[in-house]
Design a protein around this motif. Structure first.
Motif, mmCIF file in Angstrom:
data_model
loop_
_atom_site.group_PDB
_atom_site.id
_atom_site.type_symbol
_atom_site.label_atom_id
_atom_site.label_comp_id
_atom_site.label_asym_id
_atom_site.label_seq_id
_atom_site.Cartn_x
_atom_site.Cartn_y
_atom_site.Cartn_z
ATOM 1 N N MET A 1 -9.854 11.343 -16.528
ATOM 2 C CA MET A 1 -9.804 12.666 -15.922
ATOM 3 C C MET A 1 -11.181 13.075 -15.400
ATOM 4 S SD MET A 1 -9.302 16.381 -17.682
ATOM 5 C CE MET A 1 -11.056 16.336 -18.112
ATOM 6 N N THR A 2 -12.229 12.786 -16.163
ATOM 7 C CA THR A 2 -13.586 13.123 -15.743
ATOM 8 C C THR A 2 -13.967 12.348 -14.488
ATOM 9 O OG1 THR A 2 -14.202 13.564 -18.045
ATOM 10 C CG2 THR A 2 -15.991 13.250 -16.490
ATOM 11 N N LEU A 3 -13.578 11.071 -14.425
ATOM 12 C CA LEU A 3 -13.794 10.300 -13.204
ATOM 13 C C LEU A 3 -13.077 10.958 -12.029
ATOM 14 C CD1 LEU A 3 -13.355 6.643 -14.537
ATOM 15 C CD2 LEU A 3 -15.480 7.678 -13.737
ATOM 16 N N GLY A 4 -11.846 11.393 -12.264
ATOM 17 C CA GLY A 4 -11.059 12.022 -11.208
ATOM 18 C C GLY A 4 -11.632 13.343 -10.726
ATOM 19 N N LEU A 5 -12.397 14.015 -11.577
ATOM 20 C CA LEU A 5 -12.996 15.289 -11.187
ATOM 21 C C LEU A 5 -14.370 15.127 -10.536
ATOM 22 C CD1 LEU A 5 -12.176 17.671 -14.197
ATOM 23 C CD2 LEU A 5 -11.186 17.720 -11.904
ATOM 24 N N PHE A 6 -15.114 14.070 -10.889
ATOM 25 C CA PHE A 6 -16.531 14.039 -10.521
ATOM 26 C C PHE A 6 -16.952 12.842 -9.668
ATOM 27 C CE2 PHE A 6 -16.482 16.751 -14.315
ATOM 28 C CZ PHE A 6 -17.134 17.872 -13.802
ATOM 29 N N ILE A 7 -16.047 11.943 -9.297
ATOM 30 C CA ILE A 7 -16.444 10.825 -8.431
ATOM 31 C C ILE A 7 -17.020 11.346 -7.115
ATOM 32 C CG2 ILE A 7 -15.527 8.951 -6.999
ATOM 33 C CD1 ILE A 7 -13.709 8.187 -9.300
ATOM 34 N N GLN A 8 -16.482 12.453 -6.617
ATOM 35 C CA GLN A 8 -16.953 13.007 -5.349
ATOM 36 C C GLN A 8 -18.283 13.745 -5.465
ATOM 37 O OE1 GLN A 8 -17.053 16.583 -5.137
ATOM 38 N NE2 GLN A 8 -16.305 16.683 -7.240
ATOM 39 N N ASP A 9 -18.677 14.091 -6.685
ATOM 40 C CA ASP A 9 -19.808 14.985 -6.898
ATOM 41 C C ASP A 9 -21.105 14.516 -6.222
ATOM 42 O OD1 ASP A 9 -20.605 17.452 -8.026
ATOM 43 O OD2 ASP A 9 -21.668 16.404 -9.615
ATOM 44 N N GLN B 1 -17.338 13.068 -22.657
ATOM 45 C CA GLN B 1 -17.224 13.627 -21.313
ATOM 46 C C GLN B 1 -18.544 13.531 -20.553
ATOM 47 O OE1 GLN B 1 -15.232 17.485 -22.513
ATOM 48 N NE2 GLN B 1 -14.050 17.043 -20.688
ATOM 49 N N ALA B 2 -19.665 13.773 -21.241
ATOM 50 C CA ALA B 2 -20.968 13.699 -20.581
ATOM 51 C C ALA B 2 -21.246 12.287 -20.077
ATOM 52 C CB ALA B 2 -22.070 14.152 -21.537
ATOM 53 N N LEU B 3 -20.963 11.283 -20.914
ATOM 54 C CA LEU B 3 -21.186 9.894 -20.498
ATOM 55 C C LEU B 3 -20.239 9.496 -19.373
ATOM 56 C CD1 LEU B 3 -21.719 8.224 -24.002
ATOM 57 C CD2 LEU B 3 -23.455 8.843 -22.307
ATOM 58 N N ALA B 4 -18.996 10.004 -19.432
ATOM 59 C CA ALA B 4 -18.033 9.696 -18.373
ATOM 60 C C ALA B 4 -18.465 10.319 -17.051
ATOM 61 C CB ALA B 4 -16.641 10.198 -18.760
ATOM 62 N N LYS B 5 -19.080 11.506 -17.096
ATOM 63 C CA LYS B 5 -19.556 12.135 -15.866
ATOM 64 C C LYS B 5 -20.697 11.318 -15.259
ATOM 65 C CE LYS B 5 -21.107 16.515 -13.903
ATOM 66 N NZ LYS B 5 -21.517 17.912 -14.172
ATOM 67 N N LEU C 1 -20.988 8.074 -15.557
ATOM 68 C CA LEU C 1 -20.315 6.917 -14.966
ATOM 69 C C LEU C 1 -19.693 7.288 -13.624
ATOM 70 C CD1 LEU C 1 -19.312 3.977 -15.309
ATOM 71 C CD2 LEU C 1 -17.325 4.889 -16.515
ATOM 72 N N ALA C 2 -19.099 8.483 -13.541
ATOM 73 C CA ALA C 2 -18.488 8.930 -12.288
ATOM 74 C C ALA C 2 -19.527 9.069 -11.183
ATOM 75 C CB ALA C 2 -17.774 10.271 -12.512
ATOM 76 N N THR C 3 -20.730 9.534 -11.538
ATOM 77 C CA THR C 3 -21.796 9.702 -10.550
ATOM 78 C C THR C 3 -22.178 8.362 -9.934
ATOM 79 O OG1 THR C 3 -22.638 11.647 -11.732
ATOM 80 C CG2 THR C 3 -24.140 10.548 -10.204
ATOM 81 N N VAL C 4 -22.376 7.352 -10.784
ATOM 82 C CA VAL C 4 -22.724 6.011 -10.290
ATOM 83 C C VAL C 4 -21.562 5.420 -9.505
ATOM 84 C CG1 VAL C 4 -23.355 3.664 -10.960
ATOM 85 C CG2 VAL C 4 -24.344 5.613 -12.169
ATOM 86 N N PHE C 5 -20.357 5.590 -10.016
ATOM 87 C CA PHE C 5 -19.171 5.013 -9.396
ATOM 88 C C PHE C 5 -18.967 5.595 -7.994
ATOM 89 C CE2 PHE C 5 -14.568 4.283 -8.871
ATOM 90 C CZ PHE C 5 -14.505 2.941 -9.231
#
Length: 479
Positions: free
Chosen positions: A281-289, A407-411, A413-417
């Motif tokens: 879910m965190t990936l789905g919210l923050f990949i675009q960030d 959640q912090a670590l997943a965010k 990961l989303a930033t790099v991804f």
């Protein structure tokens, strides 16, 4: 005796008097929220301005740029250390406030230094390409951002603990609601303020003009954040904290470690499922960030100030989603169904973001981000309230700390991804809209997977089986 040597009984004498500790009134709650407002403003500065400048104006590959920015999030395990220090080692005469002040000073200082290092990285890249000096500047910039993340952890974790210290269960939810709303409000205010301060900066401005305007911005906003921090916290701990009186009841608790957090999050089938859901879910919210502002610049021809202002539309939508979910959707549909609906709508809003790119009309993008914010608010509210149901009451602090760390670590990961996906998209597609669309499509896919995982979450199963497994992990760790 130095401040750092004060014991809990001595601090108790400093904080307490013959009168009962007063309740925190609404004006004080709002005043405390000013600190979160400052953090929201700084978040827009780092992830809404510097990411755009690194990728577009300085031509740093998005994978490298987002890896550098993600270091602010990958140091999240330090929250554990600062939380424990604020329990046992007073700073400037306070258990919590001293760490908030020092951390806030650190984050604004590191932000100012990071900007200057960023210009050196850009100049080296332009003159030498990816030579040894350029890698050196990139490494130094990553190190500064890691220090920035540590400073955020130093101030935010003790601040969150201060909110617990000054409240009882019956008034804590009101303070959390005010605090969360002002964090989002800070994002909106920061985005608007940045847009105004950078209004004179044109789309194809020279690097010298960009540098001058960004340098000015990174002096004004940090000064405001420091002021907000002092106003928000001055005198609050001394007047309202119940920590000293509660300390004796909690001294026997074991501390949270990264390994212990992972053990708790994977203690049973239900904790594993929900942990995986949170990550996806965190990936789905923050990949675009990390690439949203660059999308606004490359596809919609928006200057730096206007791409930063895009965060205001997302933030406004998020506030609408949070309030709507809390007062209507959850009472009518329940927590799990609300989170599920939010995930599906986030996926749909990402398709709108892609379609908006083909129109090249910024208004369509703004409306899409407003919808994305509303849907994000639904997901966030549903997931957080569901998380509280999936918590062992006897060890709530430890359990919620573990969820927050994941959640912090997943965010991060989303930033790099997100940055890596953009580089891959540009390699696959010659059309820039399709390249960005590749990233947004992955985000929509993550939300669809999150829905499938959410369907496997069973609160009743957690309450009957998972609680014992979690307690066993905590007991074994304590032994």
């Amino acid at each position: 005796m130095t401040t750092g040597d004060l014991s809990i009984p001595e601090m108790n004498r400093n904080y307490s008097n013959s009168k009962p500790t007063p309740k925190v009134a609404l004006p004080t709650m709002i005043r405390l929220g000013l600190f979160q407002m400052g953090l929201g403003m700084m978040s827009v500065m780092v992830f809404g301005v510097l990411n755009r400048v690194l990728i577009k104006e300085l031509a740093v590959p998005s994978t490298i740029a987002t890896m550098i920015l993600a270091l602010t999030l990958f140091v999240a395990p330090a929250r554990i250390i600062f939380g424990q220090l604020s329990d046992t080692k007073p700073l400037f005469g306070y258990y919590r406030t001293g760490y908030v002040w020092l951390g806030a000073a650190g984050l604004v200082t590191n932000a100012i230094i990071a900007v200057q290092v960023m210009w050196q990285l850009g100049a080296s890249l332009k003159a030498l390409g990816w030579a040894l000096p350029t890698y050196g500047w990139a490494g130094l910039l990553g190190f500064i951002f890691a220090l920035y993340g540590l400073s955020v952890s130093m101030c935010s974790t003790p601040f969150a603990t201060l909110l617990v210290d000054i409240t009882d269960e019956d008034d804590r939810s009101r303070l959390v609601a005010v605090d969360w709303s002002m964090l989002i409000g800070g994002t909106i205010i920061g985005a608007i303020t940045i847009g105004v301060l950078l209004k004179s900066l044109e789309l194809n401005a020279t690097i010298a003009d960009v540098q001058a305007q960004i340098n000015r911005l990174f002096l004004i906003i940090p000064a405001i954040v420091c002021m907000l921090t002092l106003v928000a916290t001055w005198g609050v701990e001394k007047k309202y904290s119940r920590f000293a009186s509660r300390a004796g009841k909690t001294q026997g608790e074991t501390h949270l470690s990264l390994g212990r957090a992972l053990a708790i999050l994977t203690a049973s089938r239900q904790t594993q499922v929900f942990f995986t859901f949170l990550v996806v879910m965190t990936l789905g919210l923050f990949i675009q960030d990390p690439i949203l502002e660059t999308y606004g610049g490359e596809v919609f021809d928006l200057p730096v100030g206007k791409t930063a202002a895009l965060n205001a539309f997302w933030g406004t939508g998020t506030l609408m989603g949070l309030s709507t979910a809390g007062f209507w959707f959850i009472p009518k549909m329940g927590k799990q169904k609300t989170a599920r609906l939010g995930c599906m709508l986030v996926a749909a809003s990402m398709l709108w973001v892609i379609v908006a790119g083909f129109t090249h009309n910024p208004v369509f993008l703004q409306l899409a981000l407003l919808l994305f914010g509303i849907c994000s608010g639904l997901v966030t509210t549903g997931a957080i309230t569901l998380m509280l149901d999936l918590t062992v009451p006897e060890t709530a602090g430890t359990f919620i700390g573990a969820w927050g760390l994941s959640q912090a670590l997943a965010k991060g990961l989303a930033t790099v991804f997100g940055g890596a996906a953009l580089d891959i998209g540009k390699t696959i597609f010659s059309n820039v809209v399709l390249a960005y669309g590749f990233v947004f499509s992955l985000q929509a896919l993550a939300m669809i997977i999150a829905v499938k995982l959410l369907d496997r979450v069973n609160v009743r199963e957690f309450q009957t089986t998972a609680k014992d497994a979690v307690k066993a992990v905590i007991a074994a760790d304590g032994d």
